[in-house]
Design an enzyme around this catalytic site. Structure first.
Site, PDB file in Angstrom:
ATOM      1  N   CYS A  69       0.845  -1.197   0.000  1.00  0.00           N
ATOM      2  CA  CYS A  69       0.000   0.000   0.000  1.00  0.00           C
ATOM      3  C   CYS A  69       0.878   1.243   0.000  1.00  0.00           C
ATOM      4  O   CYS A  69       2.001   1.218   0.511  1.00  0.00           O
ATOM      5  CB  CYS A  69      -0.876   0.066   1.256  1.00  0.00           C
ATOM      6  SG  CYS A  69      -2.069  -1.258   1.421  1.00  0.00           S
ATOM      7  N   ASP A  70       0.344   2.320  -0.562  1.00  0.00           N
ATOM      8  CA  ASP A  70       1.010   3.609  -0.471  1.00  0.00           C
ATOM      9  C   ASP A  70      -0.040   4.699  -0.581  1.00  0.00           C
ATOM     10  O   ASP A  70      -1.029   4.534  -1.292  1.00  0.00           O
ATOM     11  CB  ASP A  70       2.068   3.788  -1.550  1.00  0.00           C
ATOM     12  CG  ASP A  70       3.052   4.878  -1.169  1.00  0.00           C
ATOM     13  OD1 ASP A  70       3.986   4.568  -0.394  1.00  0.00           O
ATOM     14  OD2 ASP A  70       2.878   6.034  -1.596  1.00  0.00           O
ATOM     15  N   SER A  71       0.174   5.796   0.131  1.00  0.00           N
ATOM     16  CA  SER A  71      -0.795   6.893   0.152  1.00  0.00           C
ATOM     17  C   SER A  71      -0.126   8.226  -0.137  1.00  0.00           C
ATOM     18  O   SER A  71       1.009   8.464   0.280  1.00  0.00           O
ATOM     19  CB  SER A  71      -1.468   6.999   1.530  1.00  0.00           C
ATOM     20  OG  SER A  71      -2.143   5.818   1.870  1.00  0.00           O
TER      21      SER A  71
END
EC number: 3.6.1.9
Length: 191
Positions: A69-71
């Site tokens: 995941c990455d935001s």
């Protein structure tokens, strides 16, 4: 069992609270080496790079899937990851106060074998965030807490940042680091 390819304590806590069995392995991916002009594509590329890096090192047969995941926060045409320092965090907050931003989280799930009921996929979930119209003193106090320096966009909804967000349109857990409703759709019921 799920293997989370992330160093984020917030993502780990979300999985724990949702009772999703998991382990954590940090990917070591150089995030600065991955670029894209569109935030939704950028976070998917970063999530995929993290998941693939960890999947490539996998030796444990009890792991059924790897999740990367990455935001990032998109605000007025700019992409905000973690602020470099307190001054950058303050400057961002002075721009963001009283305005909407888009928090994009890329999710990449890689199945570890063809015998599992999990299919590999990547998707971005976007949540609109309305920031409170904070005074300069409130911004200084929030930034001096250190919390904004640890999070994409410079705020942590699950911490003190919960008081500086007026409203959300979309997935709450996505703003914290991963969309639990999306993960529920991706994982089998007996996971």
């Amino acid at each position: 069992m799920l293997l989370l390819a992330s160093a984020s304590p917030a993502r780990r806590r979300l999985l724990e609270q949702a009772c999703i069995p998991h382990r954590v392995q940090v990917s070591g991916v150089d995030e600065d080496g991955i670029h894209h002009s569109e935030p939704p594509q950028l976070v998917c590329l970063l999530a995929e790079a993290k998941a693939k890096a960890v999947h490539g090192q996998l030796t444990d047969p009890s792991i059924h899937a790897v999740l990367g995941c990455d935001s990032v926060l998109a605000f007025e045409g700019e992409v905000f990851g973690k602020p470099a320092d307190a001054e950058e965090a303050k400057a961002r907050w002075r721009r963001m106060r009283g305005h909407w931003g888009d928090l994009h989280t890329g999710h990449c799930l890689i199945a570890t074998s063809s015998t599992t009921a999990i299919s590999s996929q990547c998707q971005c979930i976007t949540t609109r965030v309305l920031f409170a119209d904070l005074s300069d003193a409130e911004i200084d106090a929030y930034v001096s807490s250190g919390e904004p320096l640890q999070c994409a966009g410079g705020f942590a909804l699950e911490g003190r940042g919960g008081c500086v967000v007026e409203r959300l349109n979309g997935c709450y857990s996505n703003v914290i680091g991963l969309s639990l409703p999306l993960l529920r759709q991706w994982l089998p019921q007996d996971f």
